[in-house]
Write a protein that holds these residues in place. Structure first.
Motif, PDB file in Angstrom:
ATOM      1  N   ALA A 147     -10.221 -49.828 -15.224  1.00 19.94           N
ATOM      2  CA  ALA A 147     -10.016 -51.284 -15.197  1.00 19.94           C
ATOM      3  C   ALA A 147      -8.690 -51.622 -14.516  1.00 19.94           C
ATOM      4  CB  ALA A 147     -10.048 -51.834 -16.617  1.00 19.94           C
ATOM      5  N   HIS A 148      -7.663 -50.832 -14.800  1.00 24.04           N
ATOM      6  CA  HIS A 148      -6.356 -51.038 -14.163  1.00 24.04           C
ATOM      7  C   HIS A 148      -6.462 -50.866 -12.650  1.00 24.04           C
ATOM      8  CE1 HIS A 148      -1.968 -50.842 -13.738  1.00 24.04           C
ATOM      9  NE2 HIS A 148      -2.156 -49.792 -12.956  1.00 24.04           N
ATOM     10  N   LEU A 149      -7.148 -49.820 -12.212  1.00 28.56           N
ATOM     11  CA  LEU A 149      -7.300 -49.585 -10.779  1.00 28.56           C
ATOM     12  C   LEU A 149      -8.115 -50.697 -10.137  1.00 28.56           C
ATOM     13  CD1 LEU A 149      -6.595 -47.500  -8.576  1.00 28.56           C
ATOM     14  CD2 LEU A 149      -8.828 -46.463  -8.983  1.00 28.56           C
ATOM     15  N   THR A 158      -3.353 -31.299 -11.265  1.00 29.46           N
ATOM     16  CA  THR A 158      -3.698 -32.342 -10.302  1.00 29.46           C
ATOM     17  C   THR A 158      -4.760 -33.222 -10.951  1.00 29.46           C
ATOM     18  OG1 THR A 158      -3.167 -30.915  -8.422  1.00 29.46           O
ATOM     19  CG2 THR A 158      -4.543 -32.842  -7.978  1.00 29.46           C
ATOM     20  N   ARG A 159      -4.326 -34.318 -11.529  1.00 35.77           N
ATOM     21  CA  ARG A 159      -5.157 -35.187 -12.344  1.00 35.77           C
ATOM     22  C   ARG A 159      -5.671 -36.377 -11.542  1.00 35.77           C
ATOM     23  NH1 ARG A 159      -5.354 -31.628 -15.018  1.00 35.77           N
ATOM     24  NH2 ARG A 159      -7.507 -32.327 -14.925  1.00 35.77           N
ATOM     25  N   ALA A 160      -6.668 -37.055 -12.098  1.00 38.87           N
ATOM     26  CA  ALA A 160      -7.104 -38.345 -11.582  1.00 38.87           C
ATOM     27  C   ALA A 160      -6.101 -39.382 -12.077  1.00 38.87           C
ATOM     28  CB  ALA A 160      -8.512 -38.667 -12.076  1.00 38.87           C
ATOM     29  N   VAL A 161      -5.268 -39.895 -11.191  1.00 42.04           N
ATOM     30  CA  VAL A 161      -4.167 -40.774 -11.581  1.00 42.04           C
ATOM     31  C   VAL A 161      -4.546 -42.226 -11.301  1.00 42.04           C
ATOM     32  CG1 VAL A 161      -1.706 -41.258 -11.330  1.00 42.04           C
ATOM     33  CG2 VAL A 161      -2.558 -38.923 -10.983  1.00 42.04           C
ATOM     34  N   ARG A 162      -4.471 -43.040 -12.343  1.00 36.39           N
ATOM     35  CA  ARG A 162      -4.776 -44.462 -12.205  1.00 36.39           C
ATOM     36  C   ARG A 162      -3.619 -45.307 -12.736  1.00 36.39           C
ATOM     37  NH1 ARG A 162      -9.317 -41.814 -14.333  1.00 36.39           N
ATOM     38  NH2 ARG A 162     -11.145 -41.759 -12.964  1.00 36.39           N
ATOM     39  N   HIS A 163      -3.340 -45.199 -14.031  1.00 38.69           N
ATOM     40  CA  HIS A 163      -2.263 -45.985 -14.627  1.00 38.69           C
ATOM     41  C   HIS A 163      -0.905 -45.634 -14.031  1.00 38.69           C
ATOM     42  CE1 HIS A 163      -4.028 -48.463 -17.700  1.00 38.69           C
ATOM     43  NE2 HIS A 163      -4.668 -47.451 -18.263  1.00 38.69           N
ATOM     44  N   ARG A 164      -0.710 -44.392 -13.664  1.00 39.52           N
ATOM     45  CA  ARG A 164       0.627 -43.932 -13.295  1.00 39.52           C
ATOM     46  C   ARG A 164       0.860 -43.900 -11.781  1.00 39.52           C
ATOM     47  NH1 ARG A 164       1.978 -38.722 -16.865  1.00 39.52           N
ATOM     48  NH2 ARG A 164       3.828 -38.835 -15.542  1.00 39.52           N
ATOM     49  N   LEU A 165       0.153 -44.731 -11.057  1.00 42.17           N
ATOM     50  CA  LEU A 165       0.429 -44.920  -9.637  1.00 42.17           C
ATOM     51  C   LEU A 165       1.533 -45.963  -9.498  1.00 42.17           C
ATOM     52  CD1 LEU A 165      -3.247 -45.126  -8.272  1.00 42.17           C
ATOM     53  CD2 LEU A 165      -1.679 -43.171  -8.073  1.00 42.17           C
ATOM     54  N   PRO A 203      -7.013 -43.525  -3.520  1.00 42.66           N
ATOM     55  CA  PRO A 203      -5.730 -44.224  -3.623  1.00 42.66           C
ATOM     56  C   PRO A 203      -4.596 -43.193  -3.667  1.00 42.66           C
ATOM     57  CG  PRO A 203      -7.302 -45.009  -5.282  1.00 42.66           C
ATOM     58  CD  PRO A 203      -7.856 -43.744  -4.707  1.00 42.66           C
ATOM     59  N   VAL A 204      -3.511 -43.477  -2.976  1.00 38.75           N
ATOM     60  CA  VAL A 204      -2.375 -42.548  -2.928  1.00 38.75           C
ATOM     61  C   VAL A 204      -1.086 -43.323  -3.165  1.00 38.75           C
ATOM     62  CG1 VAL A 204      -1.165 -40.784  -1.595  1.00 38.75           C
ATOM     63  CG2 VAL A 204      -3.608 -41.153  -1.210  1.00 38.75           C
ATOM     64  N   ALA A 205      -0.298 -42.847  -4.129  1.00 37.14           N
ATOM     65  CA  ALA A 205       0.995 -43.470  -4.421  1.00 37.14           C
ATOM     66  C   ALA A 205       1.905 -42.446  -5.068  1.00 37.14           C
ATOM     67  CB  ALA A 205       0.819 -44.677  -5.346  1.00 37.14           C
ATOM     68  N   HIS A 206       3.200 -42.697  -5.029  1.00 38.52           N
ATOM     69  CA  HIS A 206       4.114 -41.901  -5.840  1.00 38.52           C
ATOM     70  C   HIS A 206       3.731 -42.104  -7.299  1.00 38.52           C
ATOM     71  CE1 HIS A 206       6.974 -40.613  -2.742  1.00 38.52           C
ATOM     72  NE2 HIS A 206       6.740 -41.782  -2.169  1.00 38.52           N
ATOM     73  N   THR A 207       3.925 -41.084  -8.104  1.00 40.50           N
ATOM     74  CA  THR A 207       3.559 -41.199  -9.510  1.00 40.50           C
ATOM     75  C   THR A 207       4.748 -41.663 -10.345  1.00 40.50           C
ATOM     76  OG1 THR A 207       4.047 -38.846  -9.873  1.00 40.50           O
ATOM     77  CG2 THR A 207       1.758 -39.450  -9.379  1.00 40.50           C
ATOM     78  N   LEU A 208       4.432 -42.325 -11.451  1.00 35.78           N
ATOM     79  CA  LEU A 208       5.445 -42.706 -12.428  1.00 35.78           C
ATOM     80  C   LEU A 208       5.683 -41.496 -13.323  1.00 35.78           C
ATOM     81  CD1 LEU A 208       3.972 -46.225 -13.244  1.00 35.78           C
ATOM     82  CD2 LEU A 208       5.932 -45.720 -11.770  1.00 35.78           C
ATOM     83  N   HIS A 217      -5.785 -53.104  -4.404  1.00 37.52           N
ATOM     84  CA  HIS A 217      -5.197 -53.635  -3.167  1.00 37.52           C
ATOM     85  C   HIS A 217      -3.682 -53.463  -3.115  1.00 37.52           C
ATOM     86  CE1 HIS A 217      -4.899 -56.788  -6.176  1.00 37.52           C
ATOM     87  NE2 HIS A 217      -3.923 -57.333  -5.465  1.00 37.52           N
ATOM     88  N   GLU A 218      -3.053 -53.181  -4.263  1.00 39.96           N
ATOM     89  CA  GLU A 218      -1.602 -53.002  -4.316  1.00 39.96           C
ATOM     90  C   GLU A 218      -1.171 -51.554  -4.128  1.00 39.96           C
ATOM     91  OE1 GLU A 218       0.274 -55.123  -7.670  1.00 39.96           O
ATOM     92  OE2 GLU A 218      -1.741 -55.859  -8.114  1.00 39.96           O
ATOM     93  N   VAL A 219      -2.116 -50.623  -4.191  1.00 39.08           N
ATOM     94  CA  VAL A 219      -1.768 -49.206  -4.011  1.00 39.08           C
ATOM     95  C   VAL A 219      -1.256 -49.020  -2.578  1.00 39.08           C
ATOM     96  CG1 VAL A 219      -2.634 -46.844  -4.049  1.00 39.08           C
ATOM     97  CG2 VAL A 219      -3.491 -48.512  -5.714  1.00 39.08           C
ATOM     98  N   PRO A 220      -0.113 -48.375  -2.379  1.00 34.84           N
ATOM     99  CA  PRO A 220       0.515 -48.325  -1.049  1.00 34.84           C
ATOM    100  C   PRO A 220      -0.344 -47.737   0.066  1.00 34.84           C
ATOM    101  CG  PRO A 220       2.049 -47.615  -2.737  1.00 34.84           C
ATOM    102  CD  PRO A 220       0.729 -47.751  -3.411  1.00 34.84           C
ATOM    103  N   ALA A 221      -1.191 -46.754  -0.267  1.00 32.97           N
ATOM    104  CA  ALA A 221      -2.033 -46.141   0.770  1.00 32.97           C
ATOM    105  C   ALA A 221      -3.427 -45.891   0.202  1.00 32.97           C
ATOM    106  CB  ALA A 221      -1.431 -44.840   1.280  1.00 32.97           C
ATOM    107  N   LEU A 222      -4.427 -46.257   0.964  1.00 31.78           N
ATOM    108  CA  LEU A 222      -5.820 -45.968   0.624  1.00 31.78           C
ATOM    109  C   LEU A 222      -6.355 -45.046   1.712  1.00 31.78           C
ATOM    110  CD1 LEU A 222      -7.053 -49.568  -0.352  1.00 31.78           C
ATOM    111  CD2 LEU A 222      -6.128 -47.782  -1.858  1.00 31.78           C
ATOM    112  N   VAL A 223      -6.845 -43.890   1.319  1.00 33.39           N
ATOM    113  CA  VAL A 223      -7.302 -42.896   2.285  1.00 33.39           C
ATOM    114  C   VAL A 223      -8.808 -42.734   2.156  1.00 33.39           C
ATOM    115  CG1 VAL A 223      -7.121 -40.503   3.035  1.00 33.39           C
ATOM    116  CG2 VAL A 223      -5.083 -41.707   2.211  1.00 33.39           C
ATOM    117  N   VAL A 224      -9.510 -42.920   3.264  1.00 34.37           N
ATOM    118  CA  VAL A 224     -10.964 -42.780   3.283  1.00 34.37           C
ATOM    119  C   VAL A 224     -11.318 -41.534   4.090  1.00 34.37           C
ATOM    120  CG1 VAL A 224     -13.163 -43.848   3.915  1.00 34.37           C
ATOM    121  CG2 VAL A 224     -11.275 -45.271   3.089  1.00 34.37           C
ATOM    122  N   PRO A 225     -11.647 -40.437   3.429  1.00 30.91           N
ATOM    123  CA  PRO A 225     -12.086 -39.233   4.143  1.00 30.91           C
ATOM    124  C   PRO A 225     -13.513 -39.419   4.638  1.00 30.91           C
ATOM    125  CG  PRO A 225     -12.146 -38.863   1.780  1.00 30.91           C
ATOM    126  CD  PRO A 225     -11.580 -40.232   1.970  1.00 30.91           C
TER     127      PRO A 225
END
Length: 216
Positions: A105-107, A14-21, A190-195, A112-120
């Protein structure tokens, strides 16, 4: 539908995913709800179930939240100075920080394009509170958020812990209607399906540097 990962695979990939969102594929509400259902099963101090998860999918609201997050990231006072040991551990593998900075930098460009942003969030504030109070509060929300991130990974979703909104918390609270005086934001996920789903364990410092038996 899950990826069928073993518990050890789930914990170690379970990685920190940025480029592969995947910024083009919506995330079904049902998947996010399943992740929250599992998150709230996390252990909590004194059974104080003060968790809240604000899920943002509306494009305009995502854009406003992303702007508040970027303003927090731009604040030079938001990040503490790094110690020499921090720098050494961060660079445990060649090129790792180049990839981290590139992903950040990519993130920053595409949040704003990431499909879901979750704020706990968690009820109660720890501003200026003693460590024992902070530990109890954060020790309740953090396990829940990690459970959310693990549940997301199991379902082919990528996440990353970010805190730009916390550095600009009042502005983010206004965007989301969060009662700032009563509820504290813990992060923005940020939450998205991964590439692709082929994530691997990361290179870390040797166990001997972090494990202590009986005393420091």
């Amino acid at each position: 539908m899950t990826l069928g990962l073993s518990s050890d695979q789930l914990l170690s990939t379970t990685r920190a995913v940025r480029h592969r969102l995947d910024l083009t594929r919506p995330v079904a509400r049902e998947l996010l709800e399943e992740c929250v259902d599992l998150a709230v099963q996390a252990p909590t101090g004194r059974n104080r179930q003060r968790w809240h998860f604000v899920v943002v999918t509306d494009p305009d609201r995502r854009a406003a939240l992303a702007d508040a997050w970027r303003a927090g990231v731009a604040d030079p006072g938001a990040s503490p100075a790094l110690r020499a040991s921090d720098v050494r551990r961060m660079n445990v593998a060649p090129g790792v920080m180049d990839r981290v900075f590139s992903g950040a930098a990519h993130l920053h460009r595409h949040l704003h394009e990431v499909p879901a942003l979750v704020v706990p969030c968690v009820e109660g504030r720890t501003d200026g509170a003693p460590v024992v109070h902070q530990a109890g509060t954060w020790g309740s929300i953090l396990p829940a958020v990690w459970s959310f991130m693990l549940a997301a990974r199991a379902r082919g979703l990528g996440t990353v812990w970010t805190t730009g909104n916390v550095a600009n918390e009042r502005a983010a609270a206004r965007v989301l209607g969060i009662p700032y005086g009563e509820v504290m934001q813990a992060a923005l996920i940020p939450v998205a399906h991964t590439l692709g789903t082929d994530f691997r364990p990361a290179r870390r410092v040797p166990r001997a540097e972090v494990l202590h038996w009986d005393a420091w």
